[in-house]
Structures are given as structure tokens and as C-alpha cells.
Write a protein that holds these residues in place. Structure first.
Motif, PDB file in Angstrom:
ATOM      1  N   VAL A  17       0.875  -1.178   0.000  1.00  0.00           N
ATOM      2  CA  VAL A  17       0.000   0.000   0.000  1.00  0.00           C
ATOM      3  C   VAL A  17       0.908   1.223   0.000  1.00  0.00           C
ATOM      4  O   VAL A  17       1.736   1.393   0.899  1.00  0.00           O
ATOM      5  N   PHE A  18       0.763   2.057  -1.017  1.00  0.00           N
ATOM      6  CA  PHE A  18       1.644   3.202  -1.242  1.00  0.00           C
ATOM      7  C   PHE A  18       0.939   4.518  -0.967  1.00  0.00           C
ATOM      8  O   PHE A  18      -0.257   4.654  -1.214  1.00  0.00           O
ATOM      9  N   ARG A  19       1.707   5.494  -0.510  1.00  0.00           N
ATOM     10  CA  ARG A  19       1.235   6.871  -0.331  1.00  0.00           C
ATOM     11  C   ARG A  19       2.156   7.776  -1.136  1.00  0.00           C
ATOM     12  O   ARG A  19       3.370   7.793  -0.923  1.00  0.00           O
ATOM     13  N   THR A  20       1.575   8.506  -2.081  1.00  0.00           N
ATOM     14  CA  THR A  20       2.382   9.393  -2.914  1.00  0.00           C
ATOM     15  C   THR A  20       2.633  10.718  -2.199  1.00  0.00           C
ATOM     16  O   THR A  20       2.040  11.002  -1.149  1.00  0.00           O
ATOM     17  N   ALA A  21       3.471  11.546  -2.785  1.00  0.00           N
ATOM     18  CA  ALA A  21       3.753  12.871  -2.238  1.00  0.00           C
ATOM     19  C   ALA A  21       2.492  13.738  -2.203  1.00  0.00           C
ATOM     20  O   ALA A  21       2.403  14.675  -1.412  1.00  0.00           O
ATOM     21  N   GLU A  22       1.508  13.409  -3.030  1.00  0.00           N
ATOM     22  CA  GLU A  22       0.253  14.157  -3.088  1.00  0.00           C
ATOM     23  C   GLU A  22      -0.829  13.515  -2.217  1.00  0.00           C
ATOM     24  O   GLU A  22      -2.013  13.831  -2.338  1.00  0.00           O
ATOM     25  N   ASN A  23      -0.446  12.585  -1.328  1.00  0.00           N
ATOM     26  CA  ASN A  23      -1.356  11.879  -0.430  1.00  0.00           C
ATOM     27  C   ASN A  23      -2.347  10.963  -1.127  1.00  0.00           C
ATOM     28  O   ASN A  23      -3.388  10.626  -0.570  1.00  0.00           O
ATOM     29  N   GLU A  24      -2.033  10.528  -2.346  1.00  0.00           N
ATOM     30  CA  GLU A  24      -2.867   9.532  -3.004  1.00  0.00           C
ATOM     31  C   GLU A  24      -2.455   8.162  -2.465  1.00  0.00           C
ATOM     32  O   GLU A  24      -1.288   7.936  -2.174  1.00  0.00           O
ATOM     33  N   ILE A  25      -3.417   7.253  -2.371  1.00  0.00           N
ATOM     34  CA  ILE A  25      -3.156   5.910  -1.857  1.00  0.00           C
ATOM     35  C   ILE A  25      -3.428   4.899  -2.964  1.00  0.00           C
ATOM     36  O   ILE A  25      -4.456   4.969  -3.641  1.00  0.00           O
ATOM     37  N   PHE A  26      -2.500   3.956  -3.144  1.00  0.00           N
ATOM     38  CA  PHE A  26      -2.632   2.890  -4.138  1.00  0.00           C
ATOM     39  C   PHE A  26      -2.221   1.576  -3.485  1.00  0.00           C
ATOM     40  O   PHE A  26      -1.376   1.554  -2.589  1.00  0.00           O
ATOM     41  N   ALA A  27      -2.796   0.480  -3.960  1.00  0.00           N
ATOM     42  CA  ALA A  27      -2.415  -0.846  -3.463  1.00  0.00           C
ATOM     43  C   ALA A  27      -2.202  -1.775  -4.651  1.00  0.00           C
ATOM     44  O   ALA A  27      -3.025  -1.821  -5.568  1.00  0.00           O
TER      45      ALA A  27
END
Length: 116
Positions: free
Chosen positions: A36-46
Motif C-alpha cells: 500500500v503506497f502513499r504518494t507525495a500528493e497523499n494519493e493511496i494505491f495498493a
């Protein structure tokens, strides 16, 4: 929790603050390890936590924009689609994820999950 979301397949995996900006955490599921990732723009992806090239741990890669670079052989994987970018060919499965006021949920068919 937002009651507009179906609840039968959504499973809590923690809070957005558990994941550093441009970082990841892992969740073990019966279907395999999910990053589960959090980008610099606070988007979340899995996505599945293995590179389609040689199985490298994508959760240990470098997050840039909406992509992650595998730490083993520098393959770049889209966090949005799971597909390898550039000249590389391959893909990993993406997992539906949602952020409900900072609480994170992933959609899985099984209730058996454990955060690492």
C-alpha cells in the motif's frame, strides 16, 4: 465510516499516517502480500508486492509520482494500472483501496489480513 461505501469486502488496514509520504507498508492476505503506497500528493494505491520481472519487493522501491521503481532491477511500475512502464513488459494486480477520512481500507474477498 462513510456509509455510502459497500462494507462486505472492505477491510481496515490502518491509517494514512501509518505510511510515510512517498513510502509504503505491506499487508499479508490469503491472496498474497499487498503493498500500500502513499504518494507525495497523499494519493493511496495498493498493488501486489512483487515485481513482474524477478519478483522484487515493490514496497521497498522508490515512489515517484504515481509509480514505483523496483529496488532490484529498476523496473518502473504504475501504481494506477499495475503495468510496467517504458520498454518493460509485465504487470501486477491492483487492489481497490479507499481513504475514508484517513482510515484506509482495501477490498478483499477474505477477512484474513494482517498488517506488517
Amino acid at each position: 465510516m462513510d456509509t455510502n461505501w459497500p462494507t462486505e469486502n472492505w477491510h481496515s488496514i490502518g491509517d494514512i499516517s501509518d505510511i510515510p509520504l512517498r513510502g509504503a507498508r505491506c499487508v499479508r492476505t490469503p491472496q498474497g502480500k499487498i503493498a500500500v503506497f502513499r504518494t507525495a500528493e497523499n494519493e493511496i494505491f495498493a498493488i501486489e508486492d512483487h515485481c513482474p520481472h524477478k519478483g522484487g519487493p515493490l514496497s521497498q522501491g522508490i515512489v515517484h509520482g504515481t509509480a514505483v521503481t523496483c529496488p532490484l532491477h529498476n523496473w518502473v511500475i504504475s501504481l494506477e494500472t499495475g503495468k510496467a512502464l517504458g520498454a518493460d513488459d509485465g504487470a501486477v494486480r491492483t487492489i481497490p483501496v479507499r481513504n475514508d477520512g484517513g482510515a484506509l481500507f482495501i477490498a478483499l474477498e477474505s477477512l484474513m489480513i494482517a498488517a506488517e
